[in-house]
Design a protein around this motif. Structure first.
Motif, PDB file in Angstrom:
ATOM      1  N   VAL A 126      -0.233 -61.135 -68.928  1.00  0.00           N
ATOM      2  CA  VAL A 126      -0.894 -60.212 -67.710  1.00  0.00           C
ATOM      3  C   VAL A 126      -1.860 -59.525 -68.104  1.00  0.00           C
ATOM      4  CG1 VAL A 126      -0.222 -58.718 -65.748  1.00  0.00           C
ATOM      5  CG2 VAL A 126       1.361 -60.832 -66.315  1.00  0.00           C
ATOM      6  N   ALA A 127      -2.987 -59.383 -67.623  1.00  0.00           N
ATOM      7  CA  ALA A 127      -3.956 -58.567 -68.149  1.00  0.00           C
ATOM      8  C   ALA A 127      -3.525 -57.181 -67.526  1.00  0.00           C
ATOM      9  CB  ALA A 127      -5.474 -58.768 -67.500  1.00  0.00           C
ATOM     10  N   ARG A 128      -3.398 -56.204 -68.592  1.00  0.00           N
ATOM     11  CA  ARG A 128      -2.976 -54.933 -68.001  1.00  0.00           C
ATOM     12  C   ARG A 128      -3.465 -53.843 -68.977  1.00  0.00           C
ATOM     13  NH1 ARG A 128       0.696 -57.422 -71.422  1.00  0.00           N
ATOM     14  NH2 ARG A 128       1.591 -56.158 -73.466  1.00  0.00           N
ATOM     15  N   ASP A 129      -3.539 -52.456 -68.356  1.00  0.00           N
ATOM     16  CA  ASP A 129      -3.912 -51.236 -69.027  1.00  0.00           C
ATOM     17  C   ASP A 129      -2.641 -50.520 -69.547  1.00  0.00           C
ATOM     18  OD1 ASP A 129      -4.286 -48.423 -69.226  1.00  0.00           O
ATOM     19  OD2 ASP A 129      -6.451 -48.617 -68.456  1.00  0.00           O
ATOM     20  N   ALA A 130      -2.678 -50.401 -70.691  1.00  0.00           N
ATOM     21  CA  ALA A 130      -1.628 -49.719 -71.508  1.00  0.00           C
ATOM     22  C   ALA A 130      -1.247 -48.489 -71.015  1.00  0.00           C
ATOM     23  CB  ALA A 130      -1.719 -49.804 -73.014  1.00  0.00           C
ATOM     24  N   GLY A 131      -2.236 -47.473 -70.660  1.00  0.00           N
ATOM     25  CA  GLY A 131      -2.153 -46.332 -70.172  1.00  0.00           C
ATOM     26  C   GLY A 131      -1.299 -46.399 -68.679  1.00  0.00           C
ATOM     27  N   LEU A 132      -1.939 -47.367 -68.092  1.00  0.00           N
ATOM     28  CA  LEU A 132      -1.313 -47.428 -66.668  1.00  0.00           C
ATOM     29  C   LEU A 132       0.134 -47.957 -66.612  1.00  0.00           C
ATOM     30  CD1 LEU A 132      -1.838 -47.608 -63.614  1.00  0.00           C
ATOM     31  CD2 LEU A 132      -2.543 -50.202 -63.736  1.00  0.00           C
ATOM     32  N   VAL A 133       0.507 -48.828 -67.476  1.00  0.00           N
ATOM     33  CA  VAL A 133       1.853 -49.180 -67.709  1.00  0.00           C
ATOM     34  C   VAL A 133       2.517 -48.113 -68.057  1.00  0.00           C
ATOM     35  CG1 VAL A 133       3.510 -50.870 -68.909  1.00  0.00           C
ATOM     36  CG2 VAL A 133       1.218 -51.783 -68.124  1.00  0.00           C
ATOM     37  N   LYS A 134       2.257 -47.050 -68.947  1.00  0.00           N
ATOM     38  CA  LYS A 134       2.909 -46.136 -69.521  1.00  0.00           C
ATOM     39  C   LYS A 134       3.245 -45.093 -68.339  1.00  0.00           C
ATOM     40  CE  LYS A 134       3.094 -42.559 -73.145  1.00  0.00           C
ATOM     41  NZ  LYS A 134       2.440 -42.099 -74.213  1.00  0.00           N
ATOM     42  N   GLU A 135       2.269 -44.979 -67.522  1.00  0.00           N
ATOM     43  CA  GLU A 135       2.301 -43.768 -66.449  1.00  0.00           C
ATOM     44  C   GLU A 135       3.047 -44.422 -65.446  1.00  0.00           C
ATOM     45  OE1 GLU A 135       1.504 -40.324 -64.288  1.00  0.00           O
ATOM     46  OE2 GLU A 135       1.301 -40.938 -66.274  1.00  0.00           O
ATOM     47  N   ILE A 136       2.986 -45.903 -64.924  1.00  0.00           N
ATOM     48  CA  ILE A 136       3.917 -46.208 -63.975  1.00  0.00           C
ATOM     49  C   ILE A 136       5.440 -46.232 -64.370  1.00  0.00           C
ATOM     50  CG2 ILE A 136       4.862 -48.447 -62.824  1.00  0.00           C
ATOM     51  CD1 ILE A 136       1.929 -49.292 -62.750  1.00  0.00           C
ATOM     52  N   SER A 137       5.616 -46.153 -65.959  1.00  0.00           N
ATOM     53  CA  SER A 137       6.980 -46.352 -66.388  1.00  0.00           C
ATOM     54  C   SER A 137       7.700 -44.911 -66.211  1.00  0.00           C
ATOM     55  CB  SER A 137       7.054 -46.705 -67.730  1.00  0.00           C
ATOM     56  OG  SER A 137       6.599 -48.127 -68.043  1.00  0.00           O
ATOM     57  N   ARG A 138       6.540 -43.888 -66.395  1.00  0.00           N
ATOM     58  CA  ARG A 138       7.064 -42.432 -66.565  1.00  0.00           C
ATOM     59  C   ARG A 138       7.427 -42.211 -65.056  1.00  0.00           C
ATOM     60  NH1 ARG A 138       5.135 -37.632 -64.743  1.00  0.00           N
ATOM     61  NH2 ARG A 138       3.562 -38.582 -63.930  1.00  0.00           N
ATOM     62  N   ILE A 139       6.715 -42.625 -64.087  1.00  0.00           N
ATOM     63  CA  ILE A 139       7.036 -42.440 -62.624  1.00  0.00           C
ATOM     64  C   ILE A 139       8.136 -42.923 -62.344  1.00  0.00           C
ATOM     65  CG2 ILE A 139       6.119 -42.795 -60.202  1.00  0.00           C
ATOM     66  CD1 ILE A 139       3.216 -42.567 -61.335  1.00  0.00           C
ATOM     67  N   ALA A 140       8.592 -44.379 -62.681  1.00  0.00           N
ATOM     68  CA  ALA A 140       9.561 -45.213 -62.322  1.00  0.00           C
ATOM     69  C   ALA A 140      10.985 -44.162 -62.870  1.00  0.00           C
ATOM     70  CB  ALA A 140       9.503 -46.309 -63.023  1.00  0.00           C
ATOM     71  N   GLU A 141      10.862 -43.468 -64.006  1.00  0.00           N
ATOM     72  CA  GLU A 141      11.911 -42.764 -64.382  1.00  0.00           C
ATOM     73  C   GLU A 141      12.375 -41.601 -63.229  1.00  0.00           C
ATOM     74  OE1 GLU A 141      11.106 -41.362 -68.373  1.00  0.00           O
ATOM     75  OE2 GLU A 141      11.412 -43.206 -69.158  1.00  0.00           O
ATOM     76  N   LEU A 142      11.255 -40.895 -62.590  1.00  0.00           N
ATOM     77  CA  LEU A 142      11.461 -40.126 -61.578  1.00  0.00           C
ATOM     78  C   LEU A 142      11.985 -40.633 -60.196  1.00  0.00           C
ATOM     79  CD1 LEU A 142       8.109 -38.129 -62.569  1.00  0.00           C
ATOM     80  CD2 LEU A 142      10.434 -37.603 -63.381  1.00  0.00           C
ATOM     81  N   ILE A 143      11.896 -41.720 -60.156  1.00  0.00           N
ATOM     82  CA  ILE A 143      12.244 -42.222 -58.639  1.00  0.00           C
ATOM     83  C   ILE A 143      13.794 -42.811 -58.746  1.00  0.00           C
ATOM     84  CG2 ILE A 143      11.769 -44.226 -57.130  1.00  0.00           C
ATOM     85  CD1 ILE A 143       9.206 -44.145 -57.968  1.00  0.00           C
ATOM     86  N   ASP A 144      14.542 -42.630 -57.681  1.00  0.00           N
ATOM     87  CA  ASP A 144      15.823 -42.892 -57.662  1.00  0.00           C
ATOM     88  C   ASP A 144      16.135 -43.252 -56.230  1.00  0.00           C
ATOM     89  OD1 ASP A 144      18.646 -43.211 -57.796  1.00  0.00           O
ATOM     90  OD2 ASP A 144      19.183 -41.225 -58.531  1.00  0.00           O
ATOM     91  N   PRO A 145      16.116 -44.398 -56.062  1.00  0.00           N
ATOM     92  CA  PRO A 145      16.336 -44.825 -54.740  1.00  0.00           C
ATOM     93  C   PRO A 145      17.484 -44.712 -54.156  1.00  0.00           C
ATOM     94  CG  PRO A 145      15.103 -46.659 -55.893  1.00  0.00           C
ATOM     95  CD  PRO A 145      15.699 -45.611 -56.930  1.00  0.00           C
ATOM     96  N   ASP A 146      18.615 -44.504 -54.909  1.00  0.00           N
ATOM     97  CA  ASP A 146      19.914 -44.332 -54.219  1.00  0.00           C
ATOM     98  C   ASP A 146      20.053 -42.948 -54.049  1.00  0.00           C
ATOM     99  OD1 ASP A 146      21.059 -47.103 -53.760  1.00  0.00           O
ATOM    100  OD2 ASP A 146      20.972 -47.191 -56.055  1.00  0.00           O
ATOM    101  N   GLN A 147      19.540 -42.255 -54.533  1.00  0.00           N
ATOM    102  CA  GLN A 147      19.782 -40.618 -54.646  1.00  0.00           C
ATOM    103  C   GLN A 147      20.043 -40.035 -53.002  1.00  0.00           C
ATOM    104  OE1 GLN A 147      20.701 -38.782 -57.167  1.00  0.00           O
ATOM    105  NE2 GLN A 147      21.294 -37.155 -55.654  1.00  0.00           N
ATOM    106  N   ASP A 148      19.036 -40.336 -52.212  1.00  0.00           N
ATOM    107  CA  ASP A 148      19.341 -39.894 -50.803  1.00  0.00           C
ATOM    108  C   ASP A 148      20.548 -40.222 -50.287  1.00  0.00           C
ATOM    109  OD1 ASP A 148      16.783 -38.339 -51.234  1.00  0.00           O
ATOM    110  OD2 ASP A 148      15.630 -39.662 -50.057  1.00  0.00           O
TER     111      ASP A 148
END
Length: 325
Positions: A126-148
Motif C-alpha cells: 500500500v502506497a503510504r505517507d509515513a507521516g500520515l500513518v503516524k498522525e492517524i495512529s496518534r489520533i487513533a489513540e485519542l479516540i475511544d468509541p466505547d467511552q460515551d
C-alpha cells in the motif's frame, strides 16, 4: 343384605384422584415430576385460552423501546454506533425512567475507525505517507468509541443482558457478579438449570452497569415457551434473569434470597424473595410460568428512533421500566 349407597363408588374415585394429585405434587422422582409438569402445562394452556384477552390495556409501568424496521431505516443498520446508544440511554434517563434493560449483548469493543485506517495503510504493497500513518495512529489513540456509552451506562439504572447455553463450551465477554452464592452442599441439593457457556458483555460496559441478567429461554418438549428461569447455575454460582435484575434495580437493588421447604429428603425451592418486598413463586429449578398479559403488543412499543429524535411523549417514560430490544 345391606344395600350399598350409590355414592360409595364416586366417593372412592374422588378420594383416589385426590390422593394421586397429592402424590404427584409431593413425589420427588423424575417420572412423576414429568407427569406433574405435563399436567401443569395442560391446565396453564386451558387457562390462557379461556381467560387471556386478545389485546390487553398496556401496563404504563413497562415500555418496550423497539429497534424496529422504522428505526433501522431511519438510523441505519444494526449494530448502531455506541455513541448513538449513549444518546439513547441519556435521552431515556432525561425522561425520568426508573430502569433500563438491554435485551442485546455488547460482547466486543466497537472498532476504532482511525486505528483501522492506520492498519490498512501499513499493509504491504500500500502506497503510504509515513507521516500520515503516524498522525492517524496518534489520533487513533485519542479516540475511544466505547467511552460515551460507558459513561451513559455508569450514570445509573442500566442492566445489561447476556446469554447462557449448555450445548457448547464458549465463554465470551464478562459475567456480572452472581446474584446468589450458596454453600456447595446446598447448591448441589437444588436442581437449578445448569449452563456451561455464556456470551457476556465487554468488561468495561458490564462494570459500569448496575447489574446484568441473562435472557436465555428454553421451550418445553412440545416447542412452546411456558416457563422462564429466574435463576440459573453457572459454575458454583447462581445468576439471575434480566427481568429479575431489572425489577431489582427498579426497587432499589434489594438482595435476593431463596424460600425453601423441607418436605422430603432435600430442600425444595418454593419461591425467590426480592428483599422481602416481592415473593416470586417458582418450581423447584427456579422457573416461573410466564404470566402472559395478552396477544402481540400488549405492552406499549416505542420505536427507538422516536426517542433519538425526541418525538416520543416524555410522560410515558416517567418512572417506567424499559426494555430495549
Amino acid at each position: 343384605m345391606r344395600k350399598r349407597s350409590p355414592h360409595v363408588i364416586p366417593t372412592l374415585l374422588s378420594l383416589i384422584a385426590v390422593a394421586a394429585i397429592c402424590y404427584i405434587q409431593i413425589a420427588d422422582n423424575a417420572p412423576i415430576q414429568g407427569v406433574r409438569e405435563r399436567l401443569e402445562s395442560t391446565l396453564y394452556d386451558l387457562r390462557l385460552r379461556a381467560l387471556l384477552p386478545d389485546r390487553a390495556e398496556p401496563d404504563p409501568r413497562i415500555i418496550i423501546v423497539d429497534i424496529d424496521e422504522q428505526s433501522l431505516r431511519t438510523e441505519g443498520h444494526w449494530p448502531w454506533p455506541r455513541s448513538k446508544l449513549a444518546r439513547l440511554v441519556t435521552r431515556l434517563r432525561s425522561y425520568g425512567t426508573a430502569a433500563i434493560g438491554f435485551d442485546v449483548v455488547f460482547a466486543e469493543a466497537e472498532p476504532n475507525p482511525a486505528l483501522e485506517t492506520a492498519r490498512a495503510l501499513e499493509r504491504p504493497g500500500v502506497a503510504r505517507d509515513a507521516g500520515l500513518v503516524k498522525e492517524i495512529s496518534r489520533i487513533a489513540e485519542l479516540i475511544d468509541p466505547d467511552q460515551d456509552f460507558t459513561e451513559a451506562i455508569a450514570a445509573g439504572g442500566v442492566v445489561l443482558g447476556y446469554t447462557f447455553a449448555a450445548e457448547t463450551d464458549i465463554r465470551v465477554g464478562t459475567l456480572p457478579s452472581p446474584a446468589l452464592q450458596l454453600p456447595a452442599a446446598q447448591l448441589d441439593e437444588l436442581p437449578f438449570v445448569e449452563r456451561t457457556s455464556y456470551i457476556g458483555n465487554l468488561e468495561r460496559l458490564q462494570a459500569a452497569a448496575d447489574s446484568g441478567g441473562f435472557f436465555s429461554l428454553q421451550a418445553d418438549d412440545d416447542g412452546i415457551i411456558r416457563r422462564a428461569p429466574l435463576l440459573t447455575r453457572y459454575g458454583g454460582n447462581i445468576y439471575a434473569a434480566l427481568s429479575l435484575e431489572v425489577a431489582r434495580v427498579y426497587l432499589g437493588m434489594p438482595p435476593l434470597s431463596l424460600v425453601l421447604s423441607e418436605t422430603g429428603s432435600r430442600p425444595i425451592l418454593e419461591a425467590v424473595s426480592v428483599g422481602g418486598m416481592l415473593s416470586l413463586p417458582t418450581d423447584d429449578s427456579g422457573r416461573v410460568l410466564v404470566p402472559f398479559r395478552g396477544g402481540a403488543r400488549s405492552y406499549r412499543y416505542v420505536p427507538a428512533t422516536d426517542v433519538l429524535a425526541d418525538s416520543a411523549d416524555p410522560a410515558w417514560f416517567k418512572d417506567a421500566i424499559l426494555s430495549l430490544i
